[in-house]
Enzyme design. Sequence first.
Site, PDB file in Angstrom:
ATOM      1  N   GLN A   1       1.038  -1.298  -0.020  1.00  0.00           N
ATOM      2  CA  GLN A   1       0.066   0.024   0.002  1.00  0.00           C
ATOM      3  C   GLN A   1       1.126   1.244  -0.023  1.00  0.00           C
ATOM      4  O   GLN A   1       1.512   1.612   0.777  1.00  0.00           O
ATOM      5  CB  GLN A   1      -0.852  -0.005   1.221  1.00  0.00           C
ATOM      6  CG  GLN A   1      -1.885   1.144   1.277  1.00  0.00           C
ATOM      7  CD  GLN A   1      -2.401   1.250   2.930  1.00  0.00           C
ATOM      8  OE1 GLN A   1      -1.683   0.494   3.525  1.00  0.00           O
ATOM      9  NE2 GLN A   1      -3.272   1.787   3.054  1.00  0.00           N
ATOM     10  N   GLY A   2       0.800   1.921  -1.107  1.00  0.00           N
ATOM     11  CA  GLY A   2       1.839   3.165  -1.128  1.00  0.00           C
ATOM     12  C   GLY A   2       1.004   4.168  -0.884  1.00  0.00           C
ATOM     13  O   GLY A   2       0.815   5.063  -2.204  1.00  0.00           O
TER      14      GLY A   2
ATOM     15  N   GLU B   1      -9.908  -1.781   5.471  1.00  0.00           N
ATOM     16  CA  GLU B   1      -8.716  -2.186   6.301  1.00  0.00           C
ATOM     17  C   GLU B   1      -9.100  -2.345   7.913  1.00  0.00           C
ATOM     18  O   GLU B   1      -8.892  -3.228   8.556  1.00  0.00           O
ATOM     19  CB  GLU B   1      -7.361  -1.051   6.212  1.00  0.00           C
ATOM     20  CG  GLU B   1      -6.278  -1.446   7.172  1.00  0.00           C
ATOM     21  CD  GLU B   1      -5.117  -0.371   7.049  1.00  0.00           C
ATOM     22  OE1 GLU B   1      -5.546   0.544   6.650  1.00  0.00           O
ATOM     23  OE2 GLU B   1      -4.146  -0.891   7.486  1.00  0.00           O
TER      24      GLU B   1
ATOM     25  N   SER C   1       1.408   6.446   2.350  1.00  0.00           N
ATOM     26  CA  SER C   1       2.247   7.702   3.237  1.00  0.00           C
ATOM     27  C   SER C   1       3.230   7.948   2.443  1.00  0.00           C
ATOM     28  O   SER C   1       3.919   7.348   1.864  1.00  0.00           O
ATOM     29  CB  SER C   1       2.556   6.643   4.535  1.00  0.00           C
ATOM     30  OG  SER C   1       1.480   6.343   5.099  1.00  0.00           O
TER      31      SER C   1
HETATM   32  C1  LIG Z   1       4.208  -0.811  11.373  1.00  0.00           C
HETATM   33  C2  LIG Z   1       3.580   0.396  10.410  1.00  0.00           C
HETATM   34  C3  LIG Z   1       3.113  -0.022   9.010  1.00  0.00           C
HETATM   35  C4  LIG Z   1       2.792   0.835   8.067  1.00  0.00           C
HETATM   36  N1  LIG Z   1       2.253   0.370   6.855  1.00  0.00           N
HETATM   37  C5  LIG Z   1       2.053   1.363   5.728  1.00  0.00           C
HETATM   38  C6  LIG Z   1       1.801   0.710   4.604  1.00  0.00           C
HETATM   39  O1  LIG Z   1       1.971  -0.230   4.224  1.00  0.00           O
HETATM   40  N2  LIG Z   1       1.597   1.744   3.599  1.00  0.00           N
HETATM   41  C7  LIG Z   1       1.392   3.105   4.026  1.00  0.00           C
HETATM   42  O2  LIG Z   1       1.007   3.836   3.188  1.00  0.00           O
HETATM   43  N3  LIG Z   1       1.586   3.723   5.176  1.00  0.00           N
HETATM   44  C8  LIG Z   1       1.944   2.575   6.159  1.00  0.00           C
HETATM   45  N4  LIG Z   1       2.299   3.287   7.485  1.00  0.00           N
HETATM   46  C9  LIG Z   1       2.248   4.654   7.735  1.00  0.00           C
HETATM   47  C10 LIG Z   1       1.022   4.977   8.632  1.00  0.00           C
HETATM   48  O3  LIG Z   1      -0.224   5.070   7.921  1.00  0.00           O
HETATM   49  C11 LIG Z   1       1.484   6.467   8.949  1.00  0.00           C
HETATM   50  O4  LIG Z   1       2.512   6.418   9.999  1.00  0.00           O
HETATM   51  C12 LIG Z   1       0.239   7.153  10.003  1.00  0.00           C
HETATM   52  O5  LIG Z   1      -0.865   7.484   9.023  1.00  0.00           O
HETATM   53  C13 LIG Z   1       0.765   8.387  10.411  1.00  0.00           C
HETATM   54  O6  LIG Z   1       1.244   9.177   9.550  1.00  0.00           O
HETATM   55  P1  LIG Z   1       2.713  10.034  10.118  1.00  0.00           P
HETATM   56  O7  LIG Z   1       3.589   8.814  10.327  1.00  0.00           O
HETATM   57  O8  LIG Z   1       3.093  10.671   8.741  1.00  0.00           O
HETATM   58  O9  LIG Z   1       2.286  10.916  11.243  1.00  0.00           O
HETATM   59  P2  LIG Z   1       2.063  12.357  11.189  1.00  0.00           P
HETATM   60  O10 LIG Z   1       0.477  12.497  10.305  1.00  0.00           O
HETATM   61  O11 LIG Z   1       2.771  13.370  10.834  1.00  0.00           O
HETATM   62  O12 LIG Z   1       1.416  12.472  12.723  1.00  0.00           O
HETATM   63  C14 LIG Z   1       2.285  12.765  13.622  1.00  0.00           C
HETATM   64  C15 LIG Z   1       1.692  13.085  15.131  1.00  0.00           C
HETATM   65  O13 LIG Z   1       0.495  14.154  14.962  1.00  0.00           O
HETATM   66  C16 LIG Z   1      -0.781  13.578  15.204  1.00  0.00           C
HETATM   67  N5  LIG Z   1      -1.721  14.010  14.018  1.00  0.00           N
HETATM   68  C17 LIG Z   1      -1.772  14.458  13.148  1.00  0.00           C
HETATM   69  N6  LIG Z   1      -2.541  15.072  12.466  1.00  0.00           N
HETATM   70  C18 LIG Z   1      -3.623  15.223  13.493  1.00  0.00           C
HETATM   71  C19 LIG Z   1      -4.925  15.808  13.571  1.00  0.00           C
HETATM   72  N7  LIG Z   1      -5.493  16.310  12.495  1.00  0.00           N
HETATM   73  N8  LIG Z   1      -5.490  15.844  14.758  1.00  0.00           N
HETATM   74  C20 LIG Z   1      -4.810  15.512  15.881  1.00  0.00           C
HETATM   75  N9  LIG Z   1      -3.493  14.523  15.988  1.00  0.00           N
HETATM   76  C21 LIG Z   1      -2.823  14.781  14.677  1.00  0.00           C
HETATM   77  C22 LIG Z   1      -0.772  12.098  14.901  1.00  0.00           C
HETATM   78  O14 LIG Z   1      -1.724  11.249  15.529  1.00  0.00           O
HETATM   79  C23 LIG Z   1       0.752  11.714  15.483  1.00  0.00           C
HETATM   80  O15 LIG Z   1       0.852  11.568  16.888  1.00  0.00           O
HETATM   81  C24 LIG Z   1       2.513   2.159   8.440  1.00  0.00           C
HETATM   82  C25 LIG Z   1       3.043   2.732   9.768  1.00  0.00           C
HETATM   83  C26 LIG Z   1       3.522   1.559  10.552  1.00  0.00           C
HETATM   84  C27 LIG Z   1       3.881   2.264  12.028  1.00  0.00           C
END
Ligand SMILES: Cc1cc2nc3c(=O)[nH]c(=O)nc-3n(C[C@H](O)[C@H](O)[C@H](O)COP(=O)(O)OP(=O)(O)OC[C@H]3O[C@@H](n4cnc5c(N)ncnc54)[C@H](O)[C@@H]3O)c2cc1C
Length: 391
Positions: free
Chosen positions: A123-124, A241, A126
């Site tokens: 899944q691409g 999901e 993020s």
């Molecule tokens: C084990 C694992 C597997 C994953 N696999 C995939 C995958 O296969 N494909 C893929 O595309 N992604 C994948 N991800 C990514 C995952 O979907 C993202 O990490 C997640 O959506 C959070 O995005 P970010 O890491 O950019 O954090 P950010 O969005 O930058 O968030 C940082 C912090 O700010 C908080 N925050 C952000 N916006 C808000 C808001 N509006 N209100 C309140 N709080 C907020 C968040 O809760 C978090 O604590 C994976 C992540 C993990 C840990």
Amino acid sequence: MDLTLSPSEEELRDEVRSWLEENHPGPEPDELDEVIAFRREWQRKLDEAGFAGISWPEEYGGRGATLIEQAVFAQEMARAEAPSPANILGLAMGGPVVIAHGTEEQKQRYLKPILTAEEIWCQGFSEPESGSDLASLKTRAVKDGNEWVVTGQKVWTTLAQYSKWCMLVARTDQDAPKHKGLTYFLMDMEQDAVQVRPLVQITGEGEFNELFIEEARIPEENVVGGVGNGWMVAITTLMNERAGLAFGAIAQIHNALNQLMELAKETRSNCALAADDSYYRQRLAQLYIEAETMRLNAYRGLTKTMETGTPGPEGSLGKWQWADLNQDITELALDIEGGYASLTRGAENAIAGGRWQYGFLRSRANSIEGGTTDILRNIIAERVLGLPKLR
Ligand SMILES: Cc1cc2nc3c(=O)[nH]c(=O)nc-3n(C[C@H](O)[C@H](O)[C@H](O)COP(=O)(O)OP(=O)(O)OC[C@H]3O[C@@H](n4cnc5c(N)ncnc54)[C@H](O)[C@@H]3O)c2cc1C
């Protein structure tokens, strides 16, 4: 809602239970490469028995199971502690999205190899600066004849190193409002323009990856749901999901709680067994209550889905509760283990082979992957409880 099973649902439960008793492949190996090969073989067996895509329509190799039957199946799999299939993202998200939004040609081309695990999917979504705010993503796709040319970077892409296909969301219209300029593609990972670099997690495993995409080519027929409809198709992926997670997650939490009770019964803390210590007993009881709440909420979500036909925002509640519980259970296990908790996974004398140490570290990601708990709380506040929107 009536929580008792009908005779045909009981029949399915018994069929799955006895099939699992006969076909359970035993414990998984330790190394990720071996785990994936093991799970591929396991998924092939599941498919042969008609269980890989139990919820998919029969015409596409599934079994056309009702929501209750899917829940029964997921519970039996977790009850038997059966391994996950290898193509978890293809089965839970890719297939349902192609079934819902794909053309007939796409269904014929992609669905069967998802079921057999011949082609693994990732899944691409993020990107380094777009996670929670997915619609702000910057990966660009530009039309060139009958192809799209894609350039950008993705991150945290689970299983990308084993994948043939990537569910890729890219920006195809720079001028449209951010939710409207996106398109959902199926990108072939086997091209030089796509470079995959594994990232090592806190557990020491490299389950997810960075993707560097430099002018990758995607044929026009690999667009899913039409150009500019990427947001709507991506939301279907995420709803599937979260909805797919619920019942397997409940049974998995119950298994973990049972193992935790066993640990409390055999581990001494301050001379007394942890199971006889009122401090630990209260924490265990609290976790049991929360697990029951999660189970009943899952039934509530199921009832809603049966009424509307599609998984709704209630799935977010189950994901949130599961993440909290998994973290709390593994944390309590380490508290009970006391000094032994600091022994690492591979240490011979770590209690239960380091199962809790690994679980504690892996569960840190539960409140991030598949949508962070903060975002899930926002969804529940706005879309389930009807509270005013933040923005
Ligand atoms: C084990 C694992 C597997 C994953 N696999 C995939 C995958 O296969 N494909 C893929 O595309 N992604 C994948 N991800 C990514 C995952 O979907 C993202 O990490 C997640 O959506 C959070 O995005 P970010 O890491 O950019 O954090 P950010 O969005 O930058 O968030 C940082 C912090 O700010 C908080 N925050 C952000 N916006 C808000 C808001 N509006 N209100 C309140 N709080 C907020 C968040 O809760 C978090 O604590 C994976 C992540 C993990 C840990």
